[in-house]
Design a protein around this motif. Structure first.
Motif, PDB file in Angstrom:
ATOM      1  N   LEU A 334       0.686  -1.197  -0.210  1.00  0.00           N
ATOM      2  CA  LEU A 334       0.214  -0.019   0.160  1.00  0.00           C
ATOM      3  C   LEU A 334       0.812   1.329  -0.089  1.00  0.00           C
ATOM      4  CD1 LEU A 334      -2.858  -1.446   2.140  1.00  0.00           C
ATOM      5  CD2 LEU A 334      -2.960  -0.519  -0.021  1.00  0.00           C
ATOM      6  N   MET A 335       1.707   1.075   0.531  1.00  0.00           N
ATOM      7  CA  MET A 335       2.724   2.095   1.067  1.00  0.00           C
ATOM      8  C   MET A 335       3.544   2.477  -0.224  1.00  0.00           C
ATOM      9  SD  MET A 335       4.220   4.828   2.703  1.00  0.00           S
ATOM     10  CE  MET A 335       5.700   5.276   1.680  1.00  0.00           C
ATOM     11  N   ARG A 336       3.991   1.688  -1.255  1.00  0.00           N
ATOM     12  CA  ARG A 336       4.860   1.591  -2.558  1.00  0.00           C
ATOM     13  C   ARG A 336       4.179   3.048  -4.076  1.00  0.00           C
ATOM     14  NH1 ARG A 336       3.914  -3.583  -6.246  1.00  0.00           N
ATOM     15  NH2 ARG A 336       5.171  -4.485  -4.462  1.00  0.00           N
ATOM     16  N   LYS A 337       2.634   3.036  -3.845  1.00  0.00           N
ATOM     17  CA  LYS A 337       2.412   3.731  -4.838  1.00  0.00           C
ATOM     18  C   LYS A 337       3.083   5.228  -3.745  1.00  0.00           C
ATOM     19  CE  LYS A 337      -2.204   3.074  -2.681  1.00  0.00           C
ATOM     20  NZ  LYS A 337      -4.031   3.159  -2.724  1.00  0.00           N
ATOM     21  N   PHE A 338       2.456   5.424  -2.958  1.00  0.00           N
ATOM     22  CA  PHE A 338       2.672   6.985  -2.118  1.00  0.00           C
ATOM     23  C   PHE A 338       4.648   6.884  -2.478  1.00  0.00           C
ATOM     24  CE2 PHE A 338      -0.767   5.517  -0.122  1.00  0.00           C
ATOM     25  CZ  PHE A 338      -1.784   6.874  -0.096  1.00  0.00           C
ATOM     26  N   ALA A 339       4.836   6.022  -2.343  1.00  0.00           N
ATOM     27  CA  ALA A 339       6.744   6.101  -2.825  1.00  0.00           C
ATOM     28  C   ALA A 339       7.081   6.610  -3.880  1.00  0.00           C
ATOM     29  CB  ALA A 339       7.290   4.388  -1.847  1.00  0.00           C
ATOM     30  N   ILE A 340       6.800   5.833  -4.538  1.00  0.00           N
ATOM     31  CA  ILE A 340       6.534   6.172  -6.310  1.00  0.00           C
ATOM     32  C   ILE A 340       6.096   7.642  -6.369  1.00  0.00           C
ATOM     33  CG2 ILE A 340       5.291   6.218  -8.922  1.00  0.00           C
ATOM     34  CD1 ILE A 340       5.208   3.302  -7.741  1.00  0.00           C
ATOM     35  N   LYS A 341       5.014   8.369  -5.782  1.00  0.00           N
ATOM     36  CA  LYS A 341       4.465   9.860  -5.689  1.00  0.00           C
ATOM     37  C   LYS A 341       5.866  10.516  -5.427  1.00  0.00           C
ATOM     38  CE  LYS A 341       0.819   9.532  -8.347  1.00  0.00           C
ATOM     39  NZ  LYS A 341       1.074  10.080  -9.326  1.00  0.00           N
ATOM     40  N   TYR A 342       6.806   9.816  -4.113  1.00  0.00           N
ATOM     41  CA  TYR A 342       7.523  11.291  -3.005  1.00  0.00           C
ATOM     42  C   TYR A 342       8.518  10.910  -3.824  1.00  0.00           C
ATOM     43  CZ  TYR A 342       4.450  11.343   1.281  1.00  0.00           C
ATOM     44  OH  TYR A 342       4.067  11.400   2.686  1.00  0.00           O
ATOM     45  N   SER A 343       8.363   9.795  -4.616  1.00  0.00           N
ATOM     46  CA  SER A 343      10.011  10.577  -5.387  1.00  0.00           C
ATOM     47  C   SER A 343      10.551  11.168  -6.405  1.00  0.00           C
ATOM     48  CB  SER A 343      10.016   8.854  -6.042  1.00  0.00           C
ATOM     49  OG  SER A 343       9.296   8.708  -7.287  1.00  0.00           O
ATOM     50  N   GLN A 344       9.060  11.990  -7.099  1.00  0.00           N
ATOM     51  CA  GLN A 344       9.083  12.814  -7.343  1.00  0.00           C
ATOM     52  C   GLN A 344      10.077  14.156  -7.582  1.00  0.00           C
ATOM     53  OE1 GLN A 344       4.652  13.120  -8.189  1.00  0.00           O
ATOM     54  NE2 GLN A 344       4.604  12.063 -10.627  1.00  0.00           N
ATOM     55  N   SER A 345       9.793  14.435  -6.040  1.00  0.00           N
ATOM     56  CA  SER A 345      10.902  15.397  -5.897  1.00  0.00           C
ATOM     57  C   SER A 345      11.876  15.597  -5.638  1.00  0.00           C
ATOM     58  CB  SER A 345       9.926  15.505  -4.027  1.00  0.00           C
ATOM     59  OG  SER A 345       8.867  15.856  -3.579  1.00  0.00           O
TER      60      SER A 345
END
Length: 392
Positions: A334-345
């Motif tokens: 469940l965290m994976r999709k958020f981590a992918i979004k965080y990686s944009q920074s």
């Protein structure tokens, strides 16, 4: 987190009785739209109140299907969002919801996140109102009705944005929901500017908006795209000005659509005269947008993007909240999709994204952080093209 940007705005205070207006599109704007200069002045953005619930700073987190769960909402609140809305839930789902560990998290509310809104979607007025009671019982401070979802399978089942094509049913849903929800809990509605750009769709929108006013709803969130448009093409912010002019002071209007930076949030308020904005896609993996908007509103320079160490700290905090909410076994996926979004920074976004795509355990996650965030350095503001056309 400490300081004005890190404090949660809990609790509610009375701000007077709800005002209900009769229809008519000839109402004048209660206050002229704010100026459009790029430099904000302290006190230029009044605190937002929805009914008797004090929200505070008028840049809040929108409901996001598949994203705005408890962990995301809490992280947003800790980074300056004054209010957030849970991911939309079906009335049928709520009425059948039991105590199973796999589903009970949908109604979980963190003690630090009040005020928080519960959003509901459905097709049949009576069942819809009973679903709203479930959200009340769970402890949500505001009940939000979703008439904005443009997803095809939702429309095919006469839910979400489909209701903009049938004003009488839509108004009955709003009236029944307002009647069954206790008076002290505000009811709000999320809408798009119509099914399409035909005059009939425009008329239906304002018929429903007038129905919401007459039913006693406290606020409406309006997305500047049509249902047919989904996420293609620009959001028509000018329409928000027309909506605010239509309702005057009788209802709070929040805007949505194309809010990907702190500057976007304040510019929408400046250009349209609406009462606040709800950040949707622009807040996924980017809770710092709320702090940044607060700084600009206070007349301060735009803060630097979070450093790599700061990003890693927030991701770890988010992962821990996921573990507490879903359990250690489910949390990594469940965290994976958020981590992918965080990686944009991260300046090396593509490499970091690929590392997060592969995580299956907390150890995998920590290994990716060690490789890509083990040494500190500057982050980056997320490029606008990263947001793509992901659905709310």
């Amino acid at each position: 987190m400490t300081g004005p940007l890190g404090e949660l705005n809990g609790g509610t205070v009375g701000v007077g009785d709800r005002q209900v207006a009769s229809g008519g599109r000839s109402r004048s704007v209660a206050t002229a739209p704010r100026g459009t200069s790029e430099t904000a002045a302290p006190g230029r953005y009044p605190d937002l109140n929805i009914g008797n619930v004090r929200i505070g700073f008028p840049v809040v987190q929108a409901a996001l299907s598949g994203y705005s769960d408890l962990p995301m909402r809490v992280i947003a609140r800790r980074h300056g969002a004054s209010y957030s809305v849970c991911e939309v839930m079906l009335d049928q789902f709520l009425l059948a919801l039991g105590k199973r560990q796999k589903t009970k998290h949908f109604l979980d509310i963190h003690p630090d996140e009040h005020p928080v809104g519960g959003q509901l979607m459905g097709a049949e007025p009576e069942q819809f109102s009973l679903g709203a009671l479930k959200l009340v019982e769970a402890g949500f401070d505001i009940i939000d009705v979703n008439f904005g979802c443009p997803v095809k399978k939702v429309l095919g089942r006469c839910r979400g944005g489909f209701h903009l094509s049938q004003p009488k049913v839509a108004i009955e849903i709003l009236q029944r929901t307002r009647d069954i929800v206790p008076h002290h809990i505000p009811v709000t509605v999320k809408m798009r500017r119509g099914i399409d750009d035909t005059p009939q769709s425009r008329d239906a929108f304002f018929e429903i908006l007038d129905g919401a006013l007459n039913a006693g709803l406290a606020a409406a969130t309006v997305h500047g795209r049509t249902v047919v448009q989904r996420y293609v093409g620009p959001s028509r912010w000018q329409f928000l000005s027309e909506v605010k002019s239509h309702v005057g002071r009788s209802m709070q209007i929040l805007g949505s659509g194309d809010l990907f930076s702190a500057e976007d949030c304040l510019r929408m308020i400046d250009q349209t005269g609406i009462d606040g904005v709800t950040v949707a896609r622009g807040a996924i993996g980017n809770p710092w947008i709320f702090q940044q908007a607060r700084a600009l509103a206070d007349g301060q320079p735009l803060p630097d993007p979070p450093s790599l160490y700061q990003q890693a700290d927030v991701m770890r905090e988010h992962f821990t909240l996921c573990e507490q909410t879903y359990g250690a076994g489910r949390a990594p996926l469940l965290m994976r999709k958020f981590a992918i979004k965080y990686s944009q920074s991260h300046p090396d976004y593509e490499s970091v994204r690929q590392a997060f795509v592969k995580i299956k355990t907390r150890d995998d996650f920590e290994s990716a952080l060690q490789i890509h965030y083990g040494s500190d350095g500057p982050g980056r503001m997320i490029p606008r093209d990263c947001h793509g056309s992901q659905e709310e």
